[in-house]
Design a protein around this motif. Structure first.
Motif, short mmCIF file in Angstrom:
data_model
loop_
_atom_site.label_atom_id
_atom_site.label_comp_id
_atom_site.label_asym_id
_atom_site.label_seq_id
_atom_site.Cartn_x
_atom_site.Cartn_y
_atom_site.Cartn_z
N CYS A 346 0.85 -1.19 0.00
CA CYS A 346 0.00 0.00 0.00
C CYS A 346 0.89 1.24 0.00
O CYS A 346 2.03 1.20 0.46
CB CYS A 346 -0.96 0.01 1.19
N THR A 347 0.36 2.35 -0.50
CA THR A 347 1.20 3.54 -0.65
C THR A 347 1.64 4.09 0.70
O THR A 347 2.76 4.59 0.83
CB THR A 347 0.48 4.62 -1.46
N MET A 348 0.78 4.00 1.74
CA MET A 348 1.20 4.48 3.06
C MET A 348 2.28 3.58 3.64
O MET A 348 3.22 4.06 4.28
CB MET A 348 0.01 4.55 4.01
N GLY A 349 2.16 2.28 3.39
CA GLY A 349 3.18 1.35 3.87
C GLY A 349 4.52 1.63 3.23
O GLY A 349 5.57 1.61 3.90
N MET A 433 13.82 -4.18 0.31
CA MET A 433 13.67 -5.59 -0.04
C MET A 433 12.37 -5.79 -0.79
O MET A 433 11.52 -4.89 -0.86
CB MET A 433 13.68 -6.47 1.21
N SER A 434 12.19 -6.98 -1.33
CA SER A 434 10.92 -7.34 -1.96
C SER A 434 10.66 -8.81 -1.67
O SER A 434 11.58 -9.58 -1.34
CB SER A 434 10.98 -7.10 -3.47
N VAL A 452 16.96 -8.79 -1.32
CA VAL A 452 17.45 -7.67 -0.52
C VAL A 452 18.48 -6.92 -1.36
O VAL A 452 19.48 -7.50 -1.79
CB VAL A 452 18.09 -8.15 0.80
N GLY A 453 18.19 -5.63 -1.60
CA GLY A 453 19.12 -4.84 -2.42
C GLY A 453 19.33 -5.42 -3.80
O GLY A 453 20.44 -5.32 -4.36
N ARG A 515 7.10 -4.05 -4.76
CA ARG A 515 7.98 -4.67 -3.76
C ARG A 515 7.32 -5.86 -3.05
O ARG A 515 8.01 -6.68 -2.44
CB ARG A 515 8.47 -3.64 -2.75
N ILE A 516 6.00 -5.93 -3.11
CA ILE A 516 5.26 -7.08 -2.58
C ILE A 516 4.41 -7.65 -3.70
O ILE A 516 3.60 -6.93 -4.29
CB ILE A 516 4.38 -6.69 -1.38
N THR A 517 4.58 -8.93 -4.00
CA THR A 517 3.84 -9.59 -5.07
C THR A 517 2.92 -10.65 -4.49
O THR A 517 3.37 -11.48 -3.69
CB THR A 517 4.81 -10.25 -6.09
N ILE A 518 1.67 -10.63 -4.89
CA ILE A 518 0.71 -11.65 -4.47
C ILE A 518 0.58 -12.66 -5.59
O ILE A 518 0.27 -12.31 -6.72
CB ILE A 518 -0.66 -11.03 -4.16
#
Length: 519
Positions: A346-349, A433-434, A452-453, A515-518
């Motif tokens: 999320c954009t706030m995260g 990281m992702s 990471v990086g 950075r986070i993939t579902i």
């Protein structure tokens, strides 16, 4: 008067017919109020007086006073109860702790509430002060608190109140994982909710009480389990999952009430945006013959009680200097919605995690992890005030830096996505990281593609991490961080860090970058 939202089609008749001995009761209820004494915007954040005058705001204690007076006038017998989490969420709590909540709840005339996990945010001491100030019972059945001297002589598992000549049993429920979610201290042990409720139901039944209401700060899913696993519970007033149950809203997670067997479950979202109104008819044996109602939205159609509005304004005066200070500008709204930040990137995260990492990058820190449950609101486009930032990040968490292995990082991510389907607050927002996850797989085996990086994570390598002190000390299930190396939990306040980072960006443009993939 407030127009009733319940229609004939919305009414749920469990059986037909009403005998002469039938008893009717209106259960008025709130949950997850989180110190929203003032009106809120559509983002559940602050809503200024100008917007309020234009009819754009919702909730606030002054509207609840009016709505309750109208609802009580419609009913022969009514009670007002709360599903927990009155504490935490705005500067009002930061400044007054539980004192203003106690004052307002007494004014509104509550008959009982359950302890929410946030009632333990400042330990048993603040909860005890709140309980001493309120003139109604505070309940928690699923815990052994006999060893906590601040609570043992005051807190109750259940109680009996009378209305219209009938006895009504009230039972409290608190999240079983409150020791991970808050700071109850070492002297309280939390137990299974269904077993605890059944134990109190049996005691109440022996006393001749056949109308029993559970005030449950345990979430919609647990409420349904408790209803299925117990006998003798008539109504469950929910909280914790901020669930809206409704027969008219397209955002509802289920009908109002949700029936599980003969138990009626209700919940009214959060932040005082709705007042729940359930009308229940019991037969002489204490069985529900009809349960019908609908949450009433606290919008501009509900007049604000002027005396209450004046009192809240008075209480807000010491907060104004902090709250109104403009600290930054954003080109677009920043999404901090619960349904976004506990489900995926999320954009706030991204903003918060990037801000954390930026603050400590000169210390060689590579990774930032922020629990989605620590993100409490969105921010609309335009000027950003410190008050808005503090509404997003109200917990006074501090930055924590520490070192753990790549293996521990992966275990932390697994914990973070382990309750994804429940919308749990442990969901990890990250920076530096992702990762990917597949929620259809068994918890503990969901995470993959951790980078990471730009490089695959090395299970044996030691990484430097920044998080908040709540997560670092095991909150939200992150127990694997408790034994981290070189831990330092006393960095600057996360809200200050975020505000300063936001200010340095110029007009901030919110973004998602994958950075986070579902899966």
């Amino acid at each position: 008067m407030i127009a009733r939202l319940m229609t004939g089609a919305a009414a749920l008749a469990v059986t037909a017919g009403m005998a002469a001995a039938d008893y009717t009761l209106t259960v008025l209820h709130t949950n997850d109020f989180h110190a929203r004494f003032e009106p809120i915007s559509k983002y559940d954040s602050g809503c200024g007086e100008e917007s309020n005058a234009e009819g754009k705001c919702f909730g606030g204690s002054a509207r609840l006073v009016t709505a309750l007076a109208d609802a009580r006038a419609r009913s022969n017998n009514s009670i007002l109860v709360d599903g927990g989490d009155q504490f935490q969420g705005t500067l009002f709590y930061t400044y007054y702790k539980g004192k203003l909540a106690a004052e307002m709840m007494n004014k509104l005339g509550y008959d009982g509430m359950t302890v929410g996990n946030h009632e333990f945010d400042d330990g048993p001491e603040v909860l005890r002060g709140f309980m001493d100030a309120v003139n109604f019972p505070v309940l928690m059945s699923n815990a052994d608190f006999s060893g906590e001297e601040l609570l043992a002589d005051k807190l109750l598992k259940s109680t009996v109140i009378e209305r219209g000549g009938e006895k009504i049993g009230l039972i409290g429920l608190t999240p079983q994982d409150t020791d991970e979610l808050a700071s109850p201290g070492p002297n309280i042990t939390f137990t299974d909710p269904s077993e605890a409720v059944q134990g109190e139901v049996d005691k109440l039944t022996e006393m001749g009480v056949n109308k029993i209401i559970v005030l449950s700060h345990s979430g919609y899913g647990v409420d349904q389990q408790v209803a299925a696993n117990t006998t003798g519970v008539d109504v469950i007033v929910g909280g914790h999952s901020n669930t809206l149950l409704s027969n008219t809203s397209d955002r509802a997670e289920g009908p109002y009430p949700t029936m599980v067997g003969s138990t009626a479950i209700v919940s009214a979202y959060a932040y005082g945006k709705f007042l729940g109104e359930l009308n229940v008819t019991f037969n002489d044996a204490g069985e529900i013959v009809e349960a019908a109602g609908e949450p009433i939205i606290m919008d501009a159609a509900v007049a604000e009680d002027e005396a209450t509005k004046a009192r809240i304004a008075e209480a807000a005066a010491p907060l104004e200097e902090i709250r109104k200070r403009v600290v930054a500008e954003t080109a677009e709204a920043i999404d901090g919605e619960r349904g976004s930040c506990r489900a995926g990137e999320c954009t706030m995260g991204n903003l918060i995690a990037d801000a954390m990492l930026d603050r400590v990058k000169d210390q060689g820190v590579q990774i930032a992890i922020q629990n989605g449950g620590g993100i409490r609101a969105s921010i609309d486009a335009g000027e950003v005030t410190m008050g808005e930032v503090l509404t997003v990040l109200p917990f006074q968490n501090t930055l924590s830096t520490f070192q753990v292995t790549g293996e521990t990082i992966v275990a932390a991510l697994e914990n973070g996505v382990s309750q994804h389907e429940e919308g749990a607050g442990r969901f990890p927002q990250v920076a530096g990281m992702s990762y990917a996850f597949d929620a259809s797989k068994e918890a503990g085996s969901r995470v993959s593609d951790v980078m990471v990086g730009g490089e695959p994570i090395d299970a044996g390598k030691l990484y430097s991490v920044v998080s908040n002190n709540y997560v670092r000390n095991g909150g939200d299930g992150y127990k694997m961080f408790r034994d981290a190396q070189n831990a330092y939990d006393y960095g600057p306040d996360l809200a200050d860090v975020t505000a300063e980072y936001l200010a340095a960006q110029g007009p901030f443009k919110p973004f998602l970058d994958g950075r986070i993939t579902i899966k």
